[in-house]
Design an enzyme around this catalytic site. Structure first.
Site, PDB file in Angstrom:
ATOM      1  N   SER A   1       0.846  -1.201   0.000  1.00 41.96           N
ATOM      2  CA  SER A   1       0.000   0.000   0.000  1.00 41.96           C
ATOM      3  C   SER A   1       0.878   1.247   0.000  1.00 41.96           C
ATOM      4  O   SER A   1       2.039   1.211   0.422  1.00 41.96           O
ATOM      5  CB  SER A   1      -0.888   0.016   1.251  1.00 41.96           C
ATOM      6  OG  SER A   1      -1.567   1.247   1.400  1.00 41.96           O
TER       7      SER A   1
ATOM      8  N   TYR B   1      -2.634  -0.726  10.476  1.00 35.94           N
ATOM      9  CA  TYR B   1      -2.688  -1.158   9.076  1.00 35.94           C
ATOM     10  C   TYR B   1      -1.452  -0.693   8.312  1.00 35.94           C
ATOM     11  O   TYR B   1      -0.825  -1.473   7.583  1.00 35.94           O
ATOM     12  CB  TYR B   1      -3.966  -0.604   8.438  1.00 35.94           C
ATOM     13  CG  TYR B   1      -4.123  -0.857   6.970  1.00 35.94           C
ATOM     14  CD1 TYR B   1      -4.657  -2.055   6.508  1.00 35.94           C
ATOM     15  CD2 TYR B   1      -3.770   0.113   6.036  1.00 35.94           C
ATOM     16  CE1 TYR B   1      -4.828  -2.285   5.154  1.00 35.94           C
ATOM     17  CE2 TYR B   1      -3.933  -0.109   4.674  1.00 35.94           C
ATOM     18  CZ  TYR B   1      -4.458  -1.307   4.235  1.00 35.94           C
ATOM     19  OH  TYR B   1      -4.622  -1.523   2.884  1.00 35.94           O
TER      20      TYR B   1
END
Length: 293
Positions: free
Chosen positions: A186, A199
């Site tokens: 990500s 996360y």
């Protein structure tokens, strides 16, 4: 030759609905609906005869990748969280509609036993696995650091990182030369948001893991890479973010919008295919103009 289109205007832009969902979210309730390539993705036989396992394959990026792989000629097994059968069955329908075999493998990846079972059943049902896509992810948002529960921090790492390690360890030994492992990293790996602290930390770990594993895996002819998306419109967004934030999701990119899952699928196809024969240990970014990894 296909007509040129302004990429900024290909898909919906914020503001979106402020309606929220219970996690991990439901594709049918997305406003606007996400595009997984149902009417647009065209295969070119680049994965003919291949056998793929995709975790988190019921929705979002996972569904788009499953659909693309099937239309490229691969049989596909998808791992998904129990309770998400409705979304999983829609992904199954798309795979079968493309003329390929679909295998549904429910299980909570926080469990080592579930990781092992999903890997072994995929091998059994498909006759082997030569593409592994570690895409499943757990995400929650917190405005205050002190509010992050200890057990939730651990769960985020268990699902996003430890499960990836277990699946790779289980499946790599049976992968023949030419196989491919693709992890979903990500933009949060290098440009973390404070509200996504657990996360984001897992995504940085995934990027590092990818590069390290690539050195081991290439010794048996297996390539390992990652795709690092920016904001992508998936059920995780309305189910884990406050309505005000999800309604403006992706607005700060240079495109003024988030990506749709279909826009990420071609990167996974490329990395899985023989066209990427000299590509390993790489992190491919598709971040809507944010800083690349």
């Amino acid at each position: 030759m296909s007509a040129l289109s302004d990429p900024r205007n290909l898909y919906p832009k914020p503001p979106f609905s402020k309606a929220t969902q219970n996690p991990p979210g439901d594709e049918a309730k997305m406003e606007p609906a996400a595009d997984h390539g149902e009417t647009s993705y065209q295969g070119h036989n680049r994965l003919a005869g291949r056998k793929a396992l995709i975790t988190g394959g019921d929705s979002g990026i996972g569904r788009a990748v499953a659909l693309a792989f099937a239309r490229e000629g691969a049989d596909v097994a998808i791992g998904f969280l129990p309770g998400e059968e409705k979304d999983a069955m829609e992904t199954e329908r798309l795979i079968v509609e493309a003329g390929r075999k679909a295998v549904l493998l429910p299980g909570d990846l926080e469990s080592k036993a579930a990781c092992q079972r999903i890997a072994r059943e995929a091998v059994k049902e498909l006759g082997g696995v030569d593409i592994l896509v570690n895409n499943a992810a757990f995400q929650r948002t917190y405005e205050k650091f002190a509010d992050i529960p200890d057990e939730e921090f651990e769960r985020t790492f268990s699902i996003n990182v430890v499960a990836m390690f277990r699946l790779c360890q289980e499946l790599l030994p049976q992968m023949p030369p030419g196989s491919s492992i693709i992890n979903t990293a990500s933009i949060q790996s290098i440009d973390p948001s404070d509200i996504l602290l657990p996360y984001a930390a897992t995504k940085a770990a995934i990027a590092s893991f990818t590069k390290s594993l690539a050195s081991f895996a290439i010794q048996q002819g297996v390539r390992v890479n990652a795709v690092a998306p920016g904001p992508v419109w998936t059920p995780l967004i309305p189910s884990t973010m406050p309505g005000e934030k999800s309604s403006q999701f992706g607005a700060k990119t240079v495109y003024g919008r988030p990506a749709q899952p279909v826009e990420l699928a071609p990167l996974f196809v490329f990395l899985a295919s023989a066209e990427a024969s000299y590509v390993t240990g790489e992190i491919y970014s598709a971040t809507g103009g944010q800083s690349p990894i």
